[in-house]
Enzyme design. Structure first.
Site, PDB file in Angstrom:
ATOM      1  N   ASP A  65       2.337   1.541   9.328  1.00 30.75           N
ATOM      2  CA  ASP A  65       2.345   0.813   7.770  1.00 30.75           C
ATOM      3  C   ASP A  65       1.067   1.620   7.371  1.00 30.75           C
ATOM      4  O   ASP A  65       1.152   1.428   5.817  1.00 30.75           O
ATOM      5  CB  ASP A  65       2.149  -0.521   8.015  1.00 30.75           C
TER       6      ASP A  65
ATOM      7  N   ASN B 162       0.419  -1.068  12.571  1.00 30.95           N
ATOM      8  CA  ASN B 162       2.046  -1.131  12.516  1.00 30.95           C
ATOM      9  C   ASN B 162       2.538  -2.545  12.914  1.00 30.95           C
ATOM     10  O   ASN B 162       1.282  -3.525  13.263  1.00 30.95           O
ATOM     11  CB  ASN B 162       2.721  -0.369  13.524  1.00 30.95           C
TER      12      ASN B 162
HETATM   13  O1  MRU Z   1       6.961  -6.479   7.968  1.00 34.33           O
HETATM   14  P1  MRU Z   1       7.867  -5.142   8.103  1.00 34.33           P
HETATM   15  O2  MRU Z   1       9.053  -5.432   8.460  1.00 34.33           O
HETATM   16  O3  MRU Z   1       7.745  -4.512   6.746  1.00 34.33           O
HETATM   17  O4  MRU Z   1       6.871  -4.169   9.009  1.00 34.33           O
HETATM   18  C1  MRU Z   1       7.428  -2.908   9.369  1.00 34.33           C
HETATM   19  C2  MRU Z   1       6.851  -1.898  10.033  1.00 34.33           C
HETATM   20  O5  MRU Z   1       5.764  -2.645  10.932  1.00 34.33           O
HETATM   21  C3  MRU Z   1       7.389  -0.499  10.588  1.00 34.33           C
HETATM   22  O6  MRU Z   1       7.278  -0.116  11.844  1.00 34.33           O
HETATM   23  C4  MRU Z   1       6.915   0.177   9.455  1.00 34.33           C
HETATM   24  O7  MRU Z   1       6.589  -0.373   8.370  1.00 34.33           O
HETATM   25  C5  MRU Z   1       7.286   1.604   9.471  1.00 34.33           C
HETATM   26  S1  MRU Z   1       8.884   1.613   8.927  1.00 34.33           S
HETATM   27  C6  MRU Z   1       9.308   3.314   8.697  1.00 34.33           C
END
Ligand code: MRU
Length: 344
Positions: A235, A245
């Site tokens: 993220d 992440n």
């Molecule tokens: O809370 P989320 O579902 O948005 O979190 C997503 C993640 O942590 C993913 O691993 C990250 O965004 C990478 S997506 C290619």
């Protein structure tokens, strides 16, 4: 598979809160609907959030009813502020907003209707680029995967989290497409269950072998030799390689190091936040208690219990074997490796 589609001024999103039992779509025709869809996780995953935000700005800007440049830019700022406040951790959101704002400001001499058109075109371009980036990233990552590998992943960094193909699952797809026999172990990813609901579903749809496990089983399978490598998305990556992440990623990384298993991050360059030196400065989203106390309306915990629900954690760079990007694979020391891309 694509989680978003923009047509005739309307953004159509797969409602990821309803998968895997229902495949339904939500249509957003105002920027406030787009912002709500990001905040309530109809759409989620860093790259998908970024492109959704870009479409939200394009939709919002198109609806501004004024010929006055000053009023237009004032409303554009308001639209960007509303979208900016949806989720704090994935830097792709802020990257996309900045890119859209820059497009408008760089063309401030054009008339309002021309700027609106440019914003729509920019969002479509970001959408197209994202798929291309994931495929290139997947191609680089494929070099790290041997025939017969079993790959552990956490959360969902797949087609659903991007505009298609995926980052961590982009590497999986590239290896699978290259004819390698690979298996995936998917952590269920409590509390929001992106692994159980989304990763398991999208790999099953594509016929890629996947085994779903509870988060607390990962160590057992690593120790027993079932896992050859771990690949997760990101993220936000700090300039020193520390990576935020999905919550639970840090524990997986520590377990991987303990068991001498390579731990890879797969992410586009747009996920790197060059402005922060280390992961200590990454804001971690705290989500509502009900995500832990309840599952789909069923109460699991006592009334009034105190809950902590950080949605992300930060994995220090020392646990990361390599970062796979569309520009190639970055190895430690990350400071120097990452800095090369700072003005791309
Ligand atoms: O809370 P989320 O579902 O948005 O979190 C997503 C993640 O942590 C993913 O691993 C990250 O965004 C990478 S997506 C290619």
């Amino acid at each position: 598979m694509r989680p978003l589609e923009f047509k005739n001024g309307v953004l159509k999103l797969i409602d990821q809160t309803r998968l895997p039992t229902e495949l339904i779509y939500v249509e957003c025709s105002t920027y406030k609907e787009v912002a709500a869809s990001i905040a309530n996780m109809t759409v989620r995953g860093a790259p998908a959030i970024g492109v959704t935000a870009a479409y939200g700005i394009a939709i919002g800007a198109s609806a501004v009813n004024t010929g006055s440049k000053e009023d237009f830019f004032k409303e554009l700022e308001e639209i960007c502020n509303v979208i900016r406040s949806t989720r704090p951790t994935a830097v792709n959101l802020f990257w996309a907003i900045d890119r859209m704002r820059r497009k408008a400001l760089d063309n401030r001499d054009a008339d309002v209707s021309a700027i609106k058109d440019l914003l729509v075109r920019e969002a479509c371009e970001m959408d197209r680029e994202d798929v291309e980036i994931n495929k290139t990233l997947g191609m680089h990552g494929n070099k790290l995967i041997k025939d017969g590998f079993t790959i552990l992943t956490h959360c969902n960094a797949g087609a659903l989290a991007t505009c298609g193909y995926g980052t961590a699952l982009g590497v999986v797809r590239a290896a699978h497409d290259a004819g390698k026999k690979i298996n995936v172990f998917a952590d269920e990813t409590r509390p929001y269950l992106q692994g159980a609901r989304l990763t398991a579903w999208e790999l099953q749809q594509d016929g890629i072998p996947v085994k779903l496990i509870c988060d607390n089983m990962a160590g057992h399978f690593m120790k027993s030799g079932a896992i050859d490598c771990v690949i997760v998305g990101a993220d936000r990556i700090a300039a020193n390689g520390d990576t935020a992440n999905k919550i639970g990623t840090y524990s997986v990384a520590v377990l991987a190091k303990e068991n001498n298993i390579p731990f890879y991050i797969a992410a586009p360059i747009s996920t790197i936040d060059f402005s922060i030196e280390s992961g200590d400065s990454i804001p971690i989203e705290e989500r509502k208690a009900e995500e832990i106390t309840h599952i789909r309306g069923i109460q699991l915990a006592p009334d009034g219990i105190s809950v902590a629900n950080p949605a992300f954690d930060v994995t220090p760079n020392r646990y990361i074997t390599a970062i796979i990007t569309e520009k190639g694979i970055i190895y430690p020391p990350y400071g120097a490796g990452i800095c090369r891309f700072s003005n791309i």
